[in-house]
Design an enzyme around this catalytic site. Structure first.
Site, PDB file in Angstrom:
ATOM      1  N   ASP A   1       0.861  -1.192   0.000  1.00  0.00           N
ATOM      2  CA  ASP A   1       0.000   0.000   0.000  1.00  0.00           C
ATOM      3  C   ASP A   1       0.896   1.240   0.000  1.00  0.00           C
ATOM      4  OD1 ASP A   1      -3.143   0.771   1.157  1.00  0.00           O
ATOM      5  OD2 ASP A   1      -1.563   2.282   1.215  1.00  0.00           O
TER       6      ASP A   1
ATOM      7  N   ASP B   1      -3.929   2.420  -5.130  1.00  0.00           N
ATOM      8  CA  ASP B   1      -2.569   2.403  -4.564  1.00  0.00           C
ATOM      9  C   ASP B   1      -2.241   1.142  -3.777  1.00  0.00           C
ATOM     10  OD1 ASP B   1      -3.927   2.822  -2.120  1.00  0.00           O
ATOM     11  OD2 ASP B   1      -2.244   4.020  -1.355  1.00  0.00           O
ATOM     12  N   GLU B   2      -3.018   0.078  -3.956  1.00  0.00           N
ATOM     13  CA  GLU B   2      -2.706  -1.117  -3.161  1.00  0.00           C
ATOM     14  C   GLU B   2      -3.074  -2.396  -3.908  1.00  0.00           C
ATOM     15  OE1 GLU B   2      -5.301  -1.848   0.256  1.00  0.00           O
ATOM     16  OE2 GLU B   2      -6.647  -0.332  -0.548  1.00  0.00           O
TER      17      GLU B   2
HETATM   18  P1  TTP Z   1      -5.212   5.032   1.231  1.00  0.00           P
HETATM   19  O1  TTP Z   1      -4.182   4.010   0.864  1.00  0.00           O
HETATM   20  O2  TTP Z   1      -6.282   4.615   2.177  1.00  0.00           O
HETATM   21  O3  TTP Z   1      -4.513   6.293   1.889  1.00  0.00           O
HETATM   22  P2  TTP Z   1      -3.134   6.973   1.538  1.00  0.00           P
HETATM   23  O4  TTP Z   1      -2.349   6.203   0.534  1.00  0.00           O
HETATM   24  O5  TTP Z   1      -3.365   8.404   1.175  1.00  0.00           O
HETATM   25  O6  TTP Z   1      -2.399   6.981   2.936  1.00  0.00           O
HETATM   26  P3  TTP Z   1      -1.788   5.719   3.720  1.00  0.00           P
HETATM   27  O7  TTP Z   1      -0.318   6.037   3.850  1.00  0.00           O
HETATM   28  O8  TTP Z   1      -2.482   5.716   5.032  1.00  0.00           O
HETATM   29  O9  TTP Z   1      -2.036   4.515   2.905  1.00  0.00           O
HETATM   30  O10 TTP Z   1      -5.902   5.576  -0.072  1.00  0.00           O
HETATM   31  C1  TTP Z   1      -5.199   5.751  -1.297  1.00  0.00           C
HETATM   32  C2  TTP Z   1      -5.664   7.011  -2.006  1.00  0.00           C
HETATM   33  O11 TTP Z   1      -7.056   6.955  -2.234  1.00  0.00           O
HETATM   34  C3  TTP Z   1      -5.414   8.280  -1.212  1.00  0.00           C
HETATM   35  O12 TTP Z   1      -4.114   8.817  -1.425  1.00  0.00           O
HETATM   36  C4  TTP Z   1      -6.494   9.182  -1.708  1.00  0.00           C
HETATM   37  C5  TTP Z   1      -7.637   8.259  -2.079  1.00  0.00           C
HETATM   38  N1  TTP Z   1      -8.662   8.294  -1.016  1.00  0.00           N
HETATM   39  C6  TTP Z   1      -9.756   9.147  -1.178  1.00  0.00           C
HETATM   40  O13 TTP Z   1      -9.866   9.840  -2.186  1.00  0.00           O
HETATM   41  N2  TTP Z   1     -10.689   9.193  -0.183  1.00  0.00           N
HETATM   42  C7  TTP Z   1     -10.596   8.449   0.967  1.00  0.00           C
HETATM   43  O14 TTP Z   1     -11.465   8.535   1.852  1.00  0.00           O
HETATM   44  C8  TTP Z   1      -9.461   7.570   1.121  1.00  0.00           C
HETATM   45  C9  TTP Z   1      -9.309   6.729   2.350  1.00  0.00           C
HETATM   46  C10 TTP Z   1      -8.527   7.531   0.097  1.00  0.00           C
HETATM   47 MG    MG Z   2      -2.149   4.144   0.731  1.00  0.00          MG
END
Ligand code: TTP
Ligand code: MG
Length: 385
Positions: A10, A104-105
């Protein structure tokens, strides 16, 4: 030696990290990405901004209060999709079995890959290094005997994390964690469990199933297994979209047919573009209307001949709009084309073979995180052009 090994990767603060990648002067600053308009929400923020309590899905107005000196940026989904594709390419080069979960995962099945990489740990390190070197971003990696534990692991040492949960140690490892760490146990279920004295995963693992049934219904047994670190779900690798759609929430409610019609023209172009880009055509069009009082109505129509042209979509959309009652203000409009066919045509387009596997990363975010926030972000961006 791993009997079964699943890796979950992720990306850290993904949208924000992409912005820093393109503008290194942003590094080290609190950075908030999301809809900047009145009803906007935070998509994500840098870890510097998280220290101020800002997080995904928070109202942008609240984020501004918590961290007024942050840099605020509207999302650039096309760019994030591009970076996402680079990362997913690395995953596909690493293992033949990849399940992309969102932009992103992904899960990678590393079972039996020791001969190639030496060990899953080495493979995990290699993937992190490649993402750093070839894309310029940091990722967090979780290695575990199943999907549930791998996803939990990747989250534990974010950002730039690397966490291994071995099968033998799994149950003891997760026992002290709060029940909310189990995917699918939200605030409501956690509160219901707390009422019967269950707060930690270890307590859930030991709980009488009869106690869990009012909370989880038929899934009670499965949740208990998860709490013991057991999860046999295979990776799901083919994710064909069932429909392609787009919706917009408006800053001010739309009044009357003409105002709605104009927005449908824009939505038709957006949906048409995406259909064509991914090589699909569709037989069904659905118009969704959310009124100012949050009531939702959907109307659908079908054609024998599948469509993908903006004008064809728009003509059907306008036809559906005529069936809609417009006495109240309209808060949201959505158009979705379903009954998709024509994956073979994908190869006609630039993305070629890959498009089938990767789909639109934006679709994946919408699927996962709710459509409103993304529609809002795009709406904002379109306006700024
Ligand atoms: P995530 O992987 O949940 O968050 P992240 O990558 O920003 O942070 P982390 O380091 O905790 O993993 O989500 C991936 C992307 O999806 C995030 O950059 C933006 C988008 N997203 C939204 O648009 N709305 C949301 O509520 C969430 C959780 C994510
Ligand atoms: Mg992320």
């Amino acid at each position: 030696m791993w009997e079964r090994c699943i890796m979950h990767v992720d990306m850290d603060a993904f949208f924000a990290a992409c912005e820093v990648l393109d503008d290194p002067t942003l590094r080290g600053q609190p950075l908030i990405v999301g809809g900047l308009s009145g009803r906007g929400v935070v998509a994500t923020c840098s870890y510097e901004a998280r220290r101020f309590g800002v997080h995904s899905a928070m109202a942008m107005a609240r984020a501004r209060q918590l961290c007024p000196h942050a840099v605020f940026l509207p999302p650039r989904f096309e760019r994030y999709s591009e970076v996402s594709r680079q990362i997913m390419d690395i995953f596909h080069q690493t293992s033949p079995v990849v399940q992309q979960l969102s932009i992103d995962e992904a899960f990678l099945d590393l079972t039996g890959t020791e001969a190639i990489y030496g060990s899953p740990e080495k493979c995990g390190r290699l993937v992190k290094e490649r993402i750093k070197k070839e894309v310029g971003l940091t990722a967090s990696v979780g290695l575990a005997p199943n999907k549930f534990l791998a996803k939990l692991a990747s989250d534990l040492e974010k950002p730039d994390g690397f966490t291994v949960i071995e099968k033998e140690k799994a149950a003891a490892f997760i026992a002290p964690l709060p029940v909310g760490k189990i995917f699918g146990i939200g605030a409501k279920a956690a509160a219901a469990l707390a009422k019967v004295g269950i707060v930690r995963i270890g307590q859930l693992a030991e709980a009488d199933e009869n106690l869990l049934r009012p909370v989880f219904g038929v899934n009670a047994a499965r949740v208990k297994l998860l709490a013991r670190g057991i999860d046999e779900r295979p990776l799901v690798t083919e994710e064909e979209p069932k429909s392609i759609g787009r919706e917009m929430t408006f800053e001010e409610d739309l009044i009357g047919f003409e105002a709605c019609r104009k927005k449908l023209l824009y939505l038709s172009q957006q949906v048409g573009y995406r259909l064509r880009r991914h090589g699909y055509r569709g037989r069904t069009l659905t118009l969704k209307v959310k009124y100012s009082d949050f009531q939702i109505r959907s109307h659908s129509t079908s054609r024998e001949e599948p469509i993908a042209g903006d004008e064809e979509i728009y003509a059907l959309a306008a036809e559906l709009l005529r069936q809609v009652r417009l006495a109240k203000g309209v808060r949201l409009l959505g158009l979705t084309v379903g009954g998709l066919t024509g994956e073979g045509e994908a190869s006609l387009f630039a993305e070629g073979e890959r498009s089938k596997k990767l789909n639109a990363a934006v679709d994946l975010i919408k699927d996962r995180f709710g459509k409103d926030s993304i529609a809002r972000g795009l709406l904002k961006r379109t306006k700024e052009k």
